[in-house]
Enzyme design. Sequence first.
Site, PDB file in Angstrom:
ATOM      1  N   LYS A  46       0.826  -1.220   0.000  1.00 40.79           N
ATOM      2  CA  LYS A  46       0.000   0.000   0.000  1.00 40.79           C
ATOM      3  C   LYS A  46       0.856   1.264   0.000  1.00 40.79           C
ATOM      4  O   LYS A  46       0.452   2.280  -0.556  1.00 40.79           O
ATOM      5  CB  LYS A  46      -0.941   0.001   1.207  1.00 40.79           C
ATOM      6  N   LYS A  55      -5.084  -9.991  -6.189  1.00 40.48           N
ATOM      7  CA  LYS A  55      -6.403 -10.228  -5.593  1.00 40.48           C
ATOM      8  C   LYS A  55      -7.411  -9.199  -6.115  1.00 40.48           C
ATOM      9  O   LYS A  55      -7.029  -8.073  -6.463  1.00 40.48           O
ATOM     10  CB  LYS A  55      -6.331 -10.198  -4.065  1.00 40.48           C
ATOM     11  N   LYS A  79     -11.242  -3.757  -3.997  1.00 40.11           N
ATOM     12  CA  LYS A  79     -12.243  -2.693  -4.175  1.00 40.11           C
ATOM     13  C   LYS A  79     -11.600  -1.339  -4.463  1.00 40.11           C
ATOM     14  O   LYS A  79     -12.253  -0.433  -4.944  1.00 40.11           O
ATOM     15  CB  LYS A  79     -13.184  -2.614  -2.975  1.00 40.11           C
TER      16      LYS A  79
HETATM   17  P1  TYM Z   1     -10.963  -5.334   3.539  1.00 41.02           P
HETATM   18  O1  TYM Z   1     -11.947  -4.246   3.678  1.00 41.02           O
HETATM   19  O2  TYM Z   1      -9.830  -5.146   2.605  1.00 41.02           O
HETATM   20  O3  TYM Z   1     -11.702  -6.672   3.139  1.00 41.02           O
HETATM   21  C1  TYM Z   1     -12.827  -7.100   3.887  1.00 41.02           C
HETATM   22  C2  TYM Z   1     -12.835  -8.618   3.955  1.00 41.02           C
HETATM   23  O4  TYM Z   1     -12.882  -9.153   2.635  1.00 41.02           O
HETATM   24  C3  TYM Z   1     -11.792 -10.049   2.448  1.00 41.02           C
HETATM   25  N1  TYM Z   1     -11.317  -9.918   1.083  1.00 41.02           N
HETATM   26  C4  TYM Z   1     -11.247 -10.911   0.209  1.00 41.02           C
HETATM   27  N2  TYM Z   1     -11.545 -12.216   0.310  1.00 41.02           N
HETATM   28  C5  TYM Z   1     -11.359 -12.984  -0.782  1.00 41.02           C
HETATM   29  N3  TYM Z   1     -10.901 -12.502  -1.959  1.00 41.02           N
HETATM   30  C6  TYM Z   1     -10.595 -11.196  -2.113  1.00 41.02           C
HETATM   31  N4  TYM Z   1     -10.159 -10.724  -3.262  1.00 41.02           N
HETATM   32  C7  TYM Z   1     -10.767 -10.341  -1.000  1.00 41.02           C
HETATM   33  N5  TYM Z   1     -10.560  -9.019  -0.797  1.00 41.02           N
HETATM   34  C8  TYM Z   1     -10.897  -8.784   0.473  1.00 41.02           C
HETATM   35  C9  TYM Z   1     -10.740  -9.608   3.433  1.00 41.02           C
HETATM   36  O5  TYM Z   1      -9.833 -10.650   3.728  1.00 41.02           O
HETATM   37  C10 TYM Z   1     -11.579  -9.188   4.613  1.00 41.02           C
HETATM   38  O6  TYM Z   1     -11.930 -10.312   5.374  1.00 41.02           O
HETATM   39  N6  TYM Z   1      -8.230  -4.883   7.651  1.00 41.02           N
HETATM   40  C11 TYM Z   1      -9.425  -5.443   7.096  1.00 41.02           C
HETATM   41  C12 TYM Z   1     -10.695  -5.072   7.829  1.00 41.02           C
HETATM   42  C13 TYM Z   1     -10.651  -5.275   9.290  1.00 41.02           C
HETATM   43  C14 TYM Z   1     -10.908  -6.474   9.984  1.00 41.02           C
HETATM   44  C15 TYM Z   1     -10.765  -6.151  11.345  1.00 41.02           C
HETATM   45  C16 TYM Z   1     -11.236  -7.758   9.577  1.00 41.02           C
HETATM   46  C17 TYM Z   1     -10.377  -4.310  10.206  1.00 41.02           C
HETATM   47  N7  TYM Z   1     -10.455  -4.850  11.458  1.00 41.02           N
HETATM   48  C18 TYM Z   1     -10.938  -7.129  12.323  1.00 41.02           C
HETATM   49  C19 TYM Z   1     -11.401  -8.718  10.552  1.00 41.02           C
HETATM   50  C20 TYM Z   1     -11.255  -8.402  11.912  1.00 41.02           C
HETATM   51  C21 TYM Z   1      -9.576  -4.981   5.668  1.00 41.02           C
HETATM   52  O7  TYM Z   1      -9.081  -3.983   5.267  1.00 41.02           O
HETATM   53  O8  TYM Z   1     -10.397  -5.766   4.957  1.00 41.02           O
END
Ligand code: TYM
Length: 326
Positions: free
Chosen positions: A114, A194, A197
């Site tokens: 990032k 991956k 978004k």
């Molecule tokens: P974020 O917002 O990037 O993604 C949210 C969730 O979606 C999953 N994910 C995916 N799974 C499969 N294939 C993909 N291409 C893909 N892109 C995203 C992520 O693994 C995630 O589960 N830091 C985290 C959010 C967060 C969080 C937490 C999660 C903050 N605090 C505590 C669990 C527990 C994040 O940015 O996810």
Amino acid sequence: MSLQSTLFSGCSPSGTLTLGNYIGAVKQWVQCQDDYDGIYCVVDMHAITVKQDPYLLRQRVWDFYALYLACGLTPDKSTIFIQSHNPHHSELTWVLSCLTMFGEMSRMTQFKSKSRKHESTVGLFTYPILMATDILLYQTSLVPVGKDQVQHLEITRDLAERFNNRYGSIFTMPEAYLPTEGAKVMDLQDPGKKMDKSSPNPKSYITLLDTPDEVRAKISKAITDSQGRFDTGEELSGINNLVTIYCSLTGEDRSFVINQFEPQGYKVFKDSLVDVILAHLVPIQERYHHYKEDHSYLEQLAKEGCEKAMGKSKVTLDKVKEAVGF
Ligand code: TYM
């Protein structure tokens, strides 16, 4: 794991929720609702680790909240709240920051990737500590996430262990919970990356709010395999990724899907995949628009969700303050 163990997860409102987020995370949240004390968060404090337009961010926060409900989370069964509404997250983050080594943060691969695209702020660097806080504040046992978050779960466990060793057994040790199919859904245009978004290319992902025409166009242009094979034996091939999406959404076995579509070719498979995706997305979108019509209802639910969340997080935070000598 016992009935009513705590499960915590969240998505960052830094774009529109994608099919990757749904398959990797949100679908599991909904499936787990009856068996766990689920806490689901719109992690807006995470979103500002990269530059955001404040107006857009606030809009997205409510879009995410409505989408969580539209995907099937219900306030009767789960706690659904917005991270920045609960100040305990900032408070515990400071305490955990004082236990975190500079070196271990430097090894986080998400910061490395990032910081190539965004300003390298201290917030972006220490972001995994905030994520550890989210999880540990609620004595979480299980964290349903995609594969990209596994390293953050490891640091969370390290911090919990370090804190417990130093101050007494306060935090529950959490475990990651990954889906068997779709823990990493790949970019439709570049299957080496991956699905993200925040990608600048909208053709690379499908959002939960894409129209049927958009879904059809994106799937029809999605990379497959130059040899026309279905089972390429390569993990990162475009067709493998499309088969993963299909299997994850239908629950069908991979070899069954390949055997069914191989004789018919990519066109028939892609048409069928579009139908499968729309069968999920269209009802979600109908419920989403219904929730979006009544903003005060969403605000009321978020307020109640936050009160519930704070009731739980205060218990942990009080123990932490006592333990560290505040
Ligand atoms: P974020 O917002 O990037 O993604 C949210 C969730 O979606 C999953 N994910 C995916 N799974 C499969 N294939 C993909 N291409 C893909 N892109 C995203 C992520 O693994 C995630 O589960 N830091 C985290 C959010 C967060 C969080 C937490 C999660 C903050 N605090 C505590 C669990 C527990 C994040 O940015 O996810």
